[in-house]
Enzyme design. Structure first.
Site, PDB file in Angstrom:
ATOM      1  N   GLY A 124       4.700  -0.091  -7.345  1.00 34.75           N
ATOM      2  CA  GLY A 124       4.690   0.000  -6.076  1.00 34.75           C
ATOM      3  C   GLY A 124       5.126  -1.336  -5.243  1.00 34.75           C
ATOM      4  O   GLY A 124       5.991  -1.845  -5.534  1.00 34.75           O
ATOM      5  N   GLU A 125       4.555  -1.340  -3.979  1.00 31.06           N
ATOM      6  CA  GLU A 125       4.801  -2.347  -3.065  1.00 31.06           C
ATOM      7  C   GLU A 125       6.154  -2.119  -2.336  1.00 31.06           C
ATOM      8  O   GLU A 125       6.446  -2.813  -1.468  1.00 31.06           O
ATOM      9  CB  GLU A 125       4.645  -3.644  -3.571  1.00 31.06           C
ATOM     10  CG  GLU A 125       3.414  -4.275  -4.304  1.00 31.06           C
ATOM     11  CD  GLU A 125       3.379  -5.677  -4.671  1.00 31.06           C
ATOM     12  OE1 GLU A 125       4.525  -6.227  -4.675  1.00 31.06           O
ATOM     13  OE2 GLU A 125       2.419  -6.012  -5.550  1.00 31.06           O
ATOM     14  N   GLY A 126       6.960  -1.013  -2.551  1.00 29.22           N
ATOM     15  CA  GLY A 126       8.280  -0.968  -2.262  1.00 29.22           C
ATOM     16  C   GLY A 126       8.961  -1.680  -2.993  1.00 29.22           C
ATOM     17  O   GLY A 126      10.208  -1.402  -2.776  1.00 29.22           O
TER      18      GLY A 126
END
Length: 350
Positions: A315-317
């Protein structure tokens, strides 16, 4: 909801520019189609940006953070305080997305939409909507007012990005429990059974996945009247950060900024955005196919062609950021290669 800004049409694709880019690709010194997805990507960007020479140099990465009431049901392998702790890590440069943002010369916009414990952190924009969402097995995760505020927060980040000439927008998320929320939203929107989309998230074992599935099934039964309704599904079952991502993708399309979608959670937000406003779909690129089992189903539903398949589940981009060099190289190839005529190289006979 009289001001339903998300229904405004996306900016139109510059079809003549896209056709010109396609014609250029056919003249470059290579067999037609030999660069495959990179060719398609450059042509797509030309049409979206309305530019003969597409670019993805000016990059904006927005990280939306929020906590989830459903964590009380034991659906995550990590404690809730990790959400707030990761905000420190983002702005101190120690998170994966922080490292990637530095390497990509990106602007990193970290937004606290509702962690459980308020924090006064330099480098974080505090747009707190609440101290996390409510537990969606007991009632709606968000009020309508909170959901609208989260959508607007995503839009505001895009407007900030546009003001500095951003060419590519990435949305990322942080919120313990948000794979459960994202799975619930997707199941409600798609009206599908929970086992199809529920996975391990940040590391649940088989027993944990079974428990998480049962929790989501309880929530889907409670909110069954909203099945198939993207906005109500988002508000009843989602999170502040998922709603902000949805708002960001919608705003990118309306403001003419290409968005790179990250993994499972971001793809759920993209699904909601597309169901709310189908015209935004053209403005979404997909960075990767993640390890979460439901991600493949979402990508197929969205008819997406992800750039990477690395088994990521952070995640987190981060997966979207890892795809940026490919986008930049696709642009460089399109812009910098010589044509057969320029290089005095014989083309294949017609």
């Amino acid at each position: 909801m009289s001001n339903s800004w998300w229904l405004k049409p996306a900016q139109a694709i510059d079809v003549p520019m896209r056709e010109a880019a396609l014609a250029r690709q056919q003249q470059l010194t290579k067999p037609a189609g030999s660069l495959a997805q990179l060719e398609r990507l450059a042509v797509q960007l030309s049409g979206l940006q309305g530019r003969e020479r597409p670019a993805a140099d000016k990059l904006w990465i927005a990280i939306f953070a929020g906590d989830h009431g459903v964590v009380a049901e034991g659906v995550s392998a990590y404690p809730q305080e990790v959400t707030g702790q990761m905000l420190h890590n983002f702005v101190n440069g120690g998170a994966a997305i922080s490292v990637l943002a530095r390497q990509l010369s990106a602007q990193l916009d970290v937004v606290d939409l509702g962690t459980v414990s308020p924090m006064d952190l330099p480098g974080v924009r505090h747009l707190r909507i609440g101290a996390g969402t409510a537990n969606f097995v007991d009632g709606p995760a968000m009020t309508v007012e909170q959901g609208l505020a989260a959508l607007q927060a995503g839009r505001d980040s895009v407007l900030r990005a546009k003001a500095v000439g951003t060419e590519l927008f990435i949305g990322g998320e942080m919120g313990i429990g948000n794979t459960a929320a994202a799975s619930a939203v997707a199941c409600s929107v798609l009206e599908c059974a929970a086992p199809l989309l529920v996975g391990p998230g940040t590391g649940l074992n088989a027993e944990g996945i079974v428990h998480k599935t049962r929790v989501i099934e309880r929530a889907l039964a409670l909110h069954a009247e909203h099945a198939g309704d993207p906005l109500q599904s988002l508000f009843c079952l989602g999170g502040f950060e998922i709603a902000a991502l949805t708002g960001a993708y919608l705003a990118c399309a309306q403001e003419g900024i290409v968005a790179m979608v990250d993994g499972f959670i971001c793809s759920v937000a993209a699904l909601v955005a597309v169901r709310l406003n189908p015209s935004c779909r053209d403005w979404l690129l997909f960075g990767h196919r993640g390890a979460e089992p439901g991600h493949r189903h979402l990508l197929e539903t969205l008819q997406a062609e992800p750039l990477l398949d690395l088994g990521l589940r952070l995640g987190e981009g981060s997966g979207a950021a890892l795809a940026v060099p490919l986008v930049r190289l696709a642009c460089e190839l399109h812009n910098g290669m010589a044509t057969f005529a320029e290089a005095a190289v014989a083309d294949r006979p017609a």
